[in-house]
Design an enzyme around this catalytic site. Sequence first.
Site, PDB file in Angstrom:
ATOM      1  N   ASP A 120     -36.765 -29.155 -22.618  1.00  0.00           N
ATOM      2  CA  ASP A 120     -37.583 -28.649 -23.064  1.00  0.00           C
ATOM      3  C   ASP A 120     -38.160 -28.042 -23.503  1.00  0.00           C
ATOM      4  O   ASP A 120     -37.653 -26.946 -22.998  1.00  0.00           O
ATOM      5  CB  ASP A 120     -38.156 -28.527 -21.616  1.00  0.00           C
ATOM      6  CG  ASP A 120     -38.370 -29.860 -20.116  1.00  0.00           C
ATOM      7  OD1 ASP A 120     -38.001 -30.675 -20.448  1.00  0.00           O
ATOM      8  OD2 ASP A 120     -38.192 -28.950 -18.581  1.00  0.00           O
ATOM      9  N   HIS A 176     -30.064 -30.822 -25.326  1.00  0.00           N
ATOM     10  CA  HIS A 176     -29.304 -32.556 -25.040  1.00  0.00           C
ATOM     11  C   HIS A 176     -29.694 -33.012 -26.360  1.00  0.00           C
ATOM     12  O   HIS A 176     -30.379 -31.966 -27.396  1.00  0.00           O
ATOM     13  CB  HIS A 176     -29.941 -33.252 -24.072  1.00  0.00           C
ATOM     14  CG  HIS A 176     -30.307 -32.830 -22.861  1.00  0.00           C
ATOM     15  ND1 HIS A 176     -28.987 -33.490 -21.220  1.00  0.00           N
ATOM     16  CD2 HIS A 176     -31.167 -32.266 -21.848  1.00  0.00           C
ATOM     17  CE1 HIS A 176     -29.796 -33.073 -20.517  1.00  0.00           C
ATOM     18  NE2 HIS A 176     -30.620 -31.897 -20.959  1.00  0.00           N
ATOM     19  N   SER A 263     -35.270 -18.672 -25.402  1.00  0.00           N
ATOM     20  CA  SER A 263     -34.669 -19.290 -26.732  1.00  0.00           C
ATOM     21  C   SER A 263     -35.573 -19.809 -27.510  1.00  0.00           C
ATOM     22  O   SER A 263     -36.120 -20.455 -26.997  1.00  0.00           O
ATOM     23  CB  SER A 263     -33.003 -19.479 -26.266  1.00  0.00           C
ATOM     24  OG  SER A 263     -33.633 -19.967 -24.967  1.00  0.00           O
TER      25      SER A 263
END
Length: 307
Positions: A120, A176, A263
Amino acid sequence: MTPLRHIHRKTLQEMTEKVYGNFYINLLYGTRWFSHLLAFLLLPVFVHINFFSRLYGSIQKSRFSKKKILRFIKNFHVDTSEFLDPVDSFRSFNDFFTRKLKPECRPIIPDTDIAILPADGRYLVYENIEKTDGFFVKGKKFSLVKLLKNPELAQKYASGSMVIARLAPVDYHRFHFPVNCLPEEPQPLRGPLFSVNPAALKKHAEILAENKRVITPLKTKNFGTVLFIEVGATYVGTIHQTFDPHKPQTKGDEKGFFSFGGSSLILLFEPSCIQFDKDLIEASNRRIEVLGQMGQSLGRSISTLLT
């Protein structure tokens, strides 16, 4: 500071981002004279000495930080229905920050010829790194040699494609695999911990090539060798890897997660390996980020488009 704007990929609306810690970001990265003075005096201390990030991280892991969770959820409109675990099970703010989601909330596009968004976040894509005139400010771009600390590897990806995903504190902070792959060993590279907020990047475009980061080569069938790079930031000194190197991974499998803070992720594709989705290209050409979710389409393998 100019408000941050992005396009919400699901609604297609252009929205203003509500920034966590906006006061301090403006204070250090603003355009006023005292911001320049504070940046000169304080930034070298906070970003080059990891002790401060470790200290702040330990505070976020303490039981006293738990009281911040509900206020944060309310202020940033976090959807708790997506959480795998109930809110009251989190023992600290960092537990909430590194939360897992219900798998059905982030469906994965099954087509093996399509790469997905790995997290996301807010996305920018560059079809040809060599031809773009700047990643955040016209005329300013960071060096692949500095990013990778490997001239031969940098040359291999010099005219390839790049994805930058910026994760804000409000986001789900697990990342992921974007494609089916065989991952190699993660390669950590030391560096400072500058903020990756666009205000900071506009003043210092080399941040993403300097910050503490981890590079993992992903061997794939349809996309060549993809470089997956996690970039630390202020108060994000810890990048956790949860996968097993040298074992096949399926698209959407968890690779790791960040501890507290904002980040970034960077993906590098070899030349002529991926055709990014049209909406991502059009927004990036306008220099506006697209807010997307893990599992959504990133682009299609060019090799399969040609067959």
